[in-house]
Design a protein around this motif. Sequence first.
Motif, mmCIF file in Angstrom:
data_model
loop_
_atom_site.group_PDB
_atom_site.id
_atom_site.type_symbol
_atom_site.label_atom_id
_atom_site.label_comp_id
_atom_site.label_asym_id
_atom_site.label_seq_id
_atom_site.Cartn_x
_atom_site.Cartn_y
_atom_site.Cartn_z
ATOM 1 N N ARG A 127 10.659 8.668 2.694
ATOM 2 C CA ARG A 127 10.985 7.431 3.405
ATOM 3 C C ARG A 127 10.062 6.326 2.905
ATOM 4 N N PRO A 128 10.534 5.450 2.055
ATOM 5 C CA PRO A 128 9.696 4.365 1.534
ATOM 6 C C PRO A 128 9.153 3.499 2.671
ATOM 7 N N LYS A 129 7.934 2.969 2.465
ATOM 8 C CA LYS A 129 7.260 2.189 3.499
ATOM 9 C C LYS A 129 7.483 0.686 3.366
ATOM 10 N N SER A 130 8.110 0.247 2.303
ATOM 11 C CA SER A 130 8.373 -1.178 2.124
ATOM 12 C C SER A 130 9.741 -1.361 1.488
ATOM 13 N N ARG A 131 10.234 -2.572 1.582
ATOM 14 C CA ARG A 131 11.534 -2.849 0.977
ATOM 15 C C ARG A 131 11.483 -2.701 -0.541
ATOM 16 N N LEU A 132 10.381 -3.120 -1.154
ATOM 17 C CA LEU A 132 10.262 -2.986 -2.606
ATOM 18 C C LEU A 132 10.267 -1.519 -3.018
ATOM 19 N N ALA A 133 9.552 -0.676 -2.267
ATOM 20 C CA ALA A 133 9.558 0.760 -2.564
ATOM 21 C C ALA A 133 10.948 1.348 -2.359
ATOM 22 N N LEU A 134 11.635 0.894 -1.314
ATOM 23 C CA LEU A 134 13.000 1.363 -1.064
ATOM 24 C C LEU A 134 13.914 0.993 -2.224
ATOM 25 N N GLY B 260 -1.615 -1.358 0.306
ATOM 26 C CA GLY B 260 -2.576 -0.462 -0.313
ATOM 27 C C GLY B 260 -2.333 -0.293 -1.804
ATOM 28 N N VAL B 261 -3.427 -0.066 -2.528
ATOM 29 C CA VAL B 261 -3.354 0.046 -3.989
ATOM 30 C C VAL B 261 -2.499 1.229 -4.411
ATOM 31 N N TRP B 262 -2.687 2.393 -3.784
ATOM 32 C CA TRP B 262 -1.952 3.591 -4.177
ATOM 33 C C TRP B 262 -0.449 3.395 -4.025
ATOM 34 N N ARG B 263 -0.022 2.753 -2.942
ATOM 35 C CA ARG B 263 1.416 2.526 -2.751
ATOM 36 C C ARG B 263 1.956 1.537 -3.770
ATOM 37 N N TRP B 264 1.147 0.555 -4.157
ATOM 38 C CA TRP B 264 1.569 -0.367 -5.211
ATOM 39 C C TRP B 264 1.737 0.372 -6.537
ATOM 40 N N ILE B 265 0.790 1.230 -6.852
ATOM 41 C CA ILE B 265 0.880 1.993 -8.108
ATOM 42 C C ILE B 265 2.117 2.886 -8.098
ATOM 43 N N ARG B 266 2.339 3.582 -6.994
ATOM 44 C CA ARG B 266 3.486 4.487 -6.900
ATOM 45 C C ARG B 266 4.801 3.724 -7.007
ATOM 46 N N THR B 267 4.889 2.583 -6.314
ATOM 47 C CA THR B 267 6.112 1.774 -6.364
ATOM 48 C C THR B 267 6.335 1.210 -7.758
ATOM 49 N N GLY B 268 5.258 0.727 -8.389
ATOM 50 C CA GLY B 268 5.384 0.185 -9.745
ATOM 51 C C GLY B 268 5.829 1.236 -10.742
ATOM 52 N N PHE B 269 5.325 2.462 -10.591
ATOM 53 C CA PHE B 269 5.704 3.547 -11.505
ATOM 54 C C PHE B 269 7.190 3.872 -11.369
ATOM 55 N N VAL B 270 7.670 3.929 -10.129
ATOM 56 C CA VAL B 270 9.088 4.225 -9.911
ATOM 57 C C VAL B 270 9.961 3.106 -10.467
ATOM 58 N N LEU B 271 9.544 1.852 -10.277
ATOM 59 C CA LEU B 271 10.305 0.722 -10.829
ATOM 60 C C LEU B 271 10.322 0.777 -12.359
#
Length: 332
Positions: free
Chosen positions: A25-32, A114-125
């Motif tokens: 379950r992504p925590k932000s719209r960008l992650a979603l 958080g930095v970790w969530r940004w890194i994870r979201t950026g990697f998926v993008l």
Amino acid sequence: MERFLYIFIHVGLPLLVLVALLRIRPKSRLALLGNKAFYLLLLTFIYLWGQWPLGASLYFKYVVLAILLLCLWKFFRAWPAGASRNSRPTPSSGQTGLSQQTRISGMEGLWPRGVWRWIRTGFVLLLAGLLAYPVYQLVAGRSYPEEPVQLTFPLRDGHYYIASGGSNQIINNHHRASTPSQQYALDINKLGKMGMATTSLWATENSAHAIFGEAVYAPCKGRVLEVKGGVPDNQGASMDVSPEDGMGNFVVLDCDGTIVHLVHLQQNSVAVATGQRVLTGDLLGRVGNSGFSQEPHLHFQAARYQADSTLVGVPMEFGGRTPVRGDVVQLP
């Protein structure tokens, strides 16, 4: 090991995406957006690229399609719930605060925290971006830029699956600058029970393949230019052959300037001789597993000589169809 990887790509990978769809379950719209874009592109790639009768069953591709549609449904269902928790919307008439909170639970707003969530979201993008081009190529490769030559399909009696074919290298592994005569070649398998190319998922022996021993017929009227018939059939995926036997057993025809190759035929099955005239529908040989071939199939190509004497492939049309990877040709 190779067989296991093939089954994993066609079966295991789509099921892993399904598990991720149901649990992550992504925590932000960008992650979603990033997660769903990656899932959609990955599933679309597998759906269009997969050689389904060889890796699982032709019908399993529709399981992948169902997962893809589920991914779309979950995306559109989740996207409106992306409002920030701080907004705390007022429940509409007939909707309890608890149910409204459940719809938006876990969503923190537009951006990751958080930095970790940004890194994870950026990697998926990034992964989604890398997948976009091959998916585009799979779609673009389903049309041919040149006028096709009209031929008769060289097999009869059954449902035949195009395992490789199209107008670029991602959808057609023959489309290479080093082998221009093969650029629109087709690899053909036959469908057996349950939409499989073999009698069971792990079967590798030649006799387990539905196409092994199938009669191959002349796709056009012409003259036999060259034949070869004594190369032993490979056993399973083994290809212990010399470079000069790379085509295995084959028949080459000249049909009014169109040079047609029918390759990887069964040992001692070739039924024509060099210089012989053939009519459309004449028996040429039987499908085998000779030469650089990892499983029984028919390699089929057409080409024409250019002004510089280079043999360059041309697309093939059968009864109004120019089949590409993933298509099924049904014959009486």
